[in-house]
Write a protein that holds these residues in place. Structure first.
Motif, PDB file in Angstrom:
ATOM      1  N   PRO A  37     -18.022  -5.529  -5.563  1.00 52.75           N
ATOM      2  CA  PRO A  37     -16.878  -7.377  -5.252  1.00 52.75           C
ATOM      3  C   PRO A  37     -17.031  -7.895  -6.705  1.00 52.75           C
ATOM      4  CG  PRO A  37     -20.325  -7.142  -4.995  1.00 52.75           C
ATOM      5  CD  PRO A  37     -19.359  -6.005  -5.020  1.00 52.75           C
ATOM      6  N   LEU A  38     -16.785  -6.520  -7.370  1.00 55.65           N
ATOM      7  CA  LEU A  38     -16.568  -6.751  -8.859  1.00 55.65           C
ATOM      8  C   LEU A  38     -14.992  -6.795  -9.239  1.00 55.65           C
ATOM      9  CD1 LEU A  38     -16.077  -7.441 -12.059  1.00 55.65           C
ATOM     10  CD2 LEU A  38     -17.338  -5.488 -12.156  1.00 55.65           C
ATOM     11  N   HIS A  39     -14.946  -5.708  -7.770  1.00 55.54           N
ATOM     12  CA  HIS A  39     -13.363  -5.515  -8.145  1.00 55.54           C
ATOM     13  C   HIS A  39     -12.314  -6.143  -7.332  1.00 55.54           C
ATOM     14  CE1 HIS A  39     -13.852  -0.929  -8.316  1.00 55.54           C
ATOM     15  NE2 HIS A  39     -14.409  -0.899  -9.566  1.00 55.54           N
ATOM     16  N   ASP A  85     -17.593  -3.984 -21.283  1.00 52.16           N
ATOM     17  CA  ASP A  85     -17.012  -2.796 -21.130  1.00 52.16           C
ATOM     18  C   ASP A  85     -16.724  -2.594 -19.653  1.00 52.16           C
ATOM     19  OD1 ASP A  85     -17.408  -2.400 -24.071  1.00 52.16           O
ATOM     20  OD2 ASP A  85     -19.550  -1.553 -23.321  1.00 52.16           O
ATOM     21  N   GLU A  86     -17.273  -3.274 -17.897  1.00 49.77           N
ATOM     22  CA  GLU A  86     -16.905  -2.862 -17.181  1.00 49.77           C
ATOM     23  C   GLU A  86     -16.094  -3.542 -17.058  1.00 49.77           C
ATOM     24  OE1 GLU A  86     -18.582  -2.160 -13.207  1.00 49.77           O
ATOM     25  OE2 GLU A  86     -19.562  -3.327 -14.579  1.00 49.77           O
ATOM     26  N   ASN A  87     -16.147  -4.476 -17.437  1.00 53.83           N
ATOM     27  CA  ASN A  87     -14.701  -5.816 -17.061  1.00 53.83           C
ATOM     28  C   ASN A  87     -13.234  -5.763 -17.227  1.00 53.83           C
ATOM     29  OD1 ASN A  87     -16.739  -7.343 -15.867  1.00 53.83           O
ATOM     30  ND2 ASN A  87     -17.185  -9.599 -17.153  1.00 53.83           N
ATOM     31  N   HIS A  88     -13.388  -4.852 -18.653  1.00 57.88           N
ATOM     32  CA  HIS A  88     -12.341  -4.491 -19.088  1.00 57.88           C
ATOM     33  C   HIS A  88     -11.373  -3.560 -18.510  1.00 57.88           C
ATOM     34  CE1 HIS A  88      -8.983  -3.621 -22.187  1.00 57.88           C
ATOM     35  NE2 HIS A  88      -9.222  -2.591 -21.815  1.00 57.88           N
ATOM     36  N   THR A  89     -12.588  -2.568 -17.946  1.00 55.94           N
ATOM     37  CA  THR A  89     -11.480  -1.128 -17.033  1.00 55.94           C
ATOM     38  C   THR A  89     -11.554  -1.967 -15.721  1.00 55.94           C
ATOM     39  OG1 THR A  89     -12.600   0.374 -18.158  1.00 55.94           O
ATOM     40  CG2 THR A  89     -12.218   0.884 -15.966  1.00 55.94           C
ATOM     41  N   VAL A  90     -12.437  -2.305 -14.593  1.00 58.62           N
ATOM     42  CA  VAL A  90     -11.457  -2.945 -13.789  1.00 58.62           C
ATOM     43  C   VAL A  90      -9.987  -3.821 -13.384  1.00 58.62           C
ATOM     44  CG1 VAL A  90     -12.457  -4.110 -11.536  1.00 58.62           C
ATOM     45  CG2 VAL A  90     -14.336  -2.729 -12.722  1.00 58.62           C
TER      46      VAL A  90
END
Length: 337
Positions: free
Chosen positions: A44-46, A7-12
């Motif tokens: 760091p994910l961004h 879910d989070e990875n899709h948005t980022v």
């Protein structure tokens, strides 16, 4: 239940693609650069997602970035297969390069379709983009699945359990005194204490809205009871939010092909419209994302929604294909002298 990191990875990932495209457009201001650096440094994910997008593009051979060639978003020389077609103006060339960046990332990035394919395989019920479906469960309960949604059913003699793997559904629960009715979504659980409620699972978390009677929403060790006309949000970052009141007339309007927005950001609106669009709509200008939108829109034609937004906001629409649409800030015309 552990939260789903997709879910989070899709948005980022979407944000990283939008930033990469904008930085390759040949029209980058210092303010845009500052905004990008702030976004990249947020987590760091961004940074990881932006580097992944850049790496994919470099693997493809890249495109010349036009007027903007600073180290922030390096690109190799133009390859013969991606050279700007003759007859395109300088301004058109920038748009073309930006469009090609996104188009090729969609074609070769892979991450856009793998989660979708996985949900198709693992779910019991699935709706395509633009499709809505009504299901009657074995206990007599009814589920209305919205577009691009997936649901798994795990009934047993002890409990009626469903998992909303993606999208949105309205649940109208049949009475069964011996078995509770629960819906799991995004790391939380919604237990029916009455009749009808809606659950929306999106990249930013889960939204639960009660149409009739009551439900209990739980996540981790927190629990909250909701009654008719109440709504709550939860995510892996924030846990359960406070309870908000909503107009019951605005609940599940998607069943009638309508979407209602009350002073919501353009980013939120486009996130919702994207669920009905067979493709992807991306906002290139970060400042546009916070523009406020109110209104009732007919979602049976996402193109008309974009046209209505263009009539009220300073945006320009670039349709690369029927499946890829870019939104950017419209240039304000200079006042007549």
């Amino acid at each position: 239940m552990t939260p789903d990191p997709r879910d989070e990875n899709h948005t980022v990932s979407d944000e990283a693609i939008a930033w990469f495209t904008r930085l390759q457009s040949g029209d980058v201001t210092e303010e845009t650069r500052r905004q990008f650096e702030s976004w990249r440094a947020h987590s760091p994910l961004h940074a990881m997602e932006y580097d992944r997008v850049s790496s994919i593009w470099n693997d493809l051979g890249g495109l010349k970035s036009g007027a903007d060639s600073r180290p922030l978003s390096k690109a190799p020389p133009v390859s013969p297969s991606t050279a700007v077609p003759s007859g395109i103006t300088r301004r058109g060339a920038s748009r073309w390069r930006a469009s090609m960046v996104i188009l090729l990332l969609f074609l070769f990035g892979g991450s856009f379709w793998l989660p979708d394919a996985w949900v198709r395989i693992t779910s019991d019920h699935y709706t395509e983009t633009g499709e809505r479906r009504e299901l009657t469960l074995t206990d007599g309960s009814t589920v209305y699945l919205d577009t691009g949604s997936a649901l798994s059913v795990e009934f047993s003699p002890q409990i009626r359990r469903l998992v909303l793997d993606r999208g949105r559904a309205l649940f109208v629960v049949a009475e069964d005194k011996d078995r509770a009715f629960e819906v799991a979504a995004g790391g939380g659980t919604v237990r029916a204490l009455g009749t009808a409620f809606e659950v929306l699972r999106k990249p930013g978390g889960v939204v639960v809205t009660v149409l009739e009677s009551r439900v209990q929403v739980s996540r981790d060790s927190s629990k909250t009871n909701l009654t008719s006309g109440q709504q709550i949000h939860y995510s892996s970052d924030t846990g359960l939010s406070g309870v908000a009141m909503v107009d019951r007339e605005d609940i599940a309007t998607w069943r009638r092909g309508k979407l209602v927005f009350h002073n919501q950001t353009l980013a939120e609106v486009i996130e919702e419209v994207n669920r009905y669009h067979k493709g992807t709509i991306l906002i290139l200008d970060p400042q546009l994302r916070s523009s406020k939108v109110s209104g009732v829109f007919d979602i049976t034609d996402p193109g008309l929604v974009l046209q209505a937004l263009q009539d009220t906001l300073p945006i320009k629409i670039l349709r690369v294909t029927d499946y890829l649409v870019l939104l950017d800030q419209a240039k304000t015309p200079a006042p007549a002298s």
